[in-house]
Design an enzyme around this catalytic site. Structure first.
Site, PDB file in Angstrom:
ATOM      1  N   THR A 188      36.653  25.870 -20.140  1.00 34.52           N
ATOM      2  CA  THR A 188      36.157  27.049 -19.440  1.00 34.52           C
ATOM      3  C   THR A 188      35.636  26.816 -18.107  1.00 34.52           C
ATOM      4  OG1 THR A 188      35.846  28.405 -21.484  1.00 34.52           O
ATOM      5  CG2 THR A 188      34.992  29.139 -19.288  1.00 34.52           C
ATOM      6  N   ASP A 240      38.125  34.228 -22.135  1.00 32.57           N
ATOM      7  CA  ASP A 240      37.665  33.801 -23.451  1.00 32.57           C
ATOM      8  C   ASP A 240      37.786  34.904 -24.510  1.00 32.57           C
ATOM      9  OD1 ASP A 240      36.551  30.686 -23.030  1.00 32.57           O
ATOM     10  OD2 ASP A 240      36.291  32.081 -21.499  1.00 32.57           O
TER      11      ASP A 240
END
Length: 348
Positions: free
Chosen positions: A138, A45
Site C-alpha cells: 500500500t 484496500d
C-alpha cells in the site's frame, strides 16, 4: 485441468479488483490512513477486498476466506465509506460474459459484511481457504509504484493456486523497477496452479487475455550467478545481515531490484530477472502474515525454486493468519538452495 473453475474465477476477480485500484491511482487523495500497526491502508484496500470476496464467496460459499482488512474504520468514517462504495459500485469488467461469472455487493452493508468475512478467516490444517491481500504494498501504491492484488487457494494446508495482479508492472526492460510503471495499460497478471507451472498475461478491462507459460528458473550452482531481490527500506528484515550473507557467498550486492511489496518480490523472481530472495528478520519473534506470501510462494515453486524457512524447513500454511512456524525465509533455485541455507546458518 484441476482447479480450472477456481482459476478462472480467481483470475477474473483479481483483474476486476486491479482495475478498481488503477481508478484510484490518479486521485490526489487516495483516502489513506494509518492502521493500529502503523501500516497504511487506503479505500482501494477495502474496496478491492470486498469485490474479490464477493466473487469467491458467491461461487464457493463453503470456503473459508482470509483477508487482511476489516470494516471497522469504514463503519465510523462516513466519507471513506461513501468513497469506497463509489469505487465498488462503479467497477466492472467490460466483457459481459466475464462479469456475469462474478458477483458484486448490492449495498454498503453487504460490502461491509463481505470485507469482514476476510477478517474472520483463518488458514487451518483441513479444508479450503482463500487468502487475499487486496493491495500488497500500500505504501508504494500511494506513490504510484509497484504493488500487487493477490489471491491464493490453500487446501488442507497446501497451496494449490496463486494469482497476483500487478497493475503497474512494466516488463519492457526484462526487470521489475519500483518507479518504471505501466502508464498506458493495466499491467500483468502472474498465476500458478500446483503441478501446472506458472503463467503470465497482460491484464485488460474485459475478458482474460491469452497467457504464456513462464520458463523455469535456470538451475544455477555458482554464487556469482545469484541475483537477489530485496527491500532496503523494510523494517522487518535486516538489510545489513543480507549484505553480509551476499559478501560471504561472493554474490553480487546490492541487489539491482529493490521492491517494497513482498508479493512483487516473487514476481521479480518469476518475470524480472531475479532468482533469490532471503528474509532474515531483525527480531527473532517476527512472523510474516500469510497473505504476504501465499500464492507468490507457489509461483516460485512452480518455476523450480524451493521455499523454506531459514533452517531449510518447508513453510506451513495451515497455522492461522500468520506463518507462525516459519522464522525467516529462503527462496531460490533448487540447485543452490541448500548452499543458501548453509550460508545463513554460518551467519549465526
Amino acid at each position: 485441468m484441476e482447479y480450472a473453475k477456481e482459476l478462472e474465477i480467481a483470475c477474473l476477480a483479481v483483474q476486476r479488483a486491479s482495475l478498481l485500484t488503477k481508478k484510484l491511482l490518479d486521485a490526489v487523495d487516495k483516502g489513506s490512513l494509518d492502521k493500529s500497526d502503523a501500516t497504511p491502508v487506503t479505500i482501494a484496500d477495502f474496496a478491492a477486498q470486498s469485490l474479490i470476496i464477493a466473487a469467491i464467496h458467491h461461487v464457493f460459499p463453503e470456503d473459508d476466506i482470509v483477508g487482511e482488512e476489516d470494516s471497522k474504520t469504514l463503519r465510523v468514517e462516513p466519507d471513506l465509506l461513501e468513497r469506497t462504495w463509489e469505487l465498488v459500485s462503479t467497477t466492472q469488467l467490460q466483457d459481459e460474459k466475464s462479469e456475469a461469472l462474478l458477483y458484486a455487493p448490492t449495498s454498503k452493508e453487504e460490502m461491509l459484511r463481505l470485507i469482514d468475512l476476510g477478517a474472520q478467516g483463518s488458514c487451518k490444517p483441513q479444508g479450503r481457504s482463500w487468502v487475499l491481500d487486496p493491495v500488497d504494498g500500500t505504501a508504494s501504491f500511494i506513490q504510484n509504484q509497484q504493488y500487487g492484488v493477490c489471491l491464493g487457494l490453500v487446501v488442507d494446508g497446501k497451496q494449490k493456486l496463486g494469482v497476483t495482479g500487478c497493475p503497474n508492472l512494466n516488463l519492457e526492460s526484462g526487470q521489475v523497477h519500483e518507479d518504471i510503471v505501466d502508464r498506458s495499460g493495466y499491467g500483468y497478471q502472474v498465476f500458478a496452479v500446483a503441478g501446472q507451472g506458472a503463467w503470465l498475461r497482460q491484464m485488460s478491462t474485459g475478458a482474460l487475455l491469452v497467457a504464456s507459460k513462464i520458463e523455469p528458473k535456470t538451475q544455477i550452482t555458482q554464487p556469482e550467478d545469484i541475483r537477489f531481490v530485496d527491500c532496503r527500506a523494510a523494517t522487518s528484515s535486516c538489510w545489513e545481515t543480507h549484505q553480509r550473507l551476499a559478501e560471504n557467498l561472493n554474490a553480487s550486492w546490492p541487489p539491482r531490484t529493490d521492491l517494497w511489496s513482498a508479493q512483487l518480490r516473487y514476481i521479480a523472481i518469476a518475470a524480472g530477472g531475479c532468482n533469490v530472495l532471503v528474509k532474515i528478520p531483525r527480531k527473532a519473534s517476527y512472523r510474516s502474515k500469510v497473505w504476504d506470501h501465499v500464492g507468490g510462494m507457489l509461483i516460485a515453486e512452480e518455476l523450480g525454486c524451493i521455499v523454506s524457512d531459514l533452517e531449510g524447513k518447508p513453510v506451513d500454511c495451515s497455522l492461522g493468519r500468520t506463518l507462525s512456524g516459519c522464522h525467516g525465509m529462503i527462496i531460490g533455485p533448487s540447485s543452490i538452495h541448500a548452499r543458501l541455507v548453509e550460508a545463513v546458518k554460518q551467519l549465526q
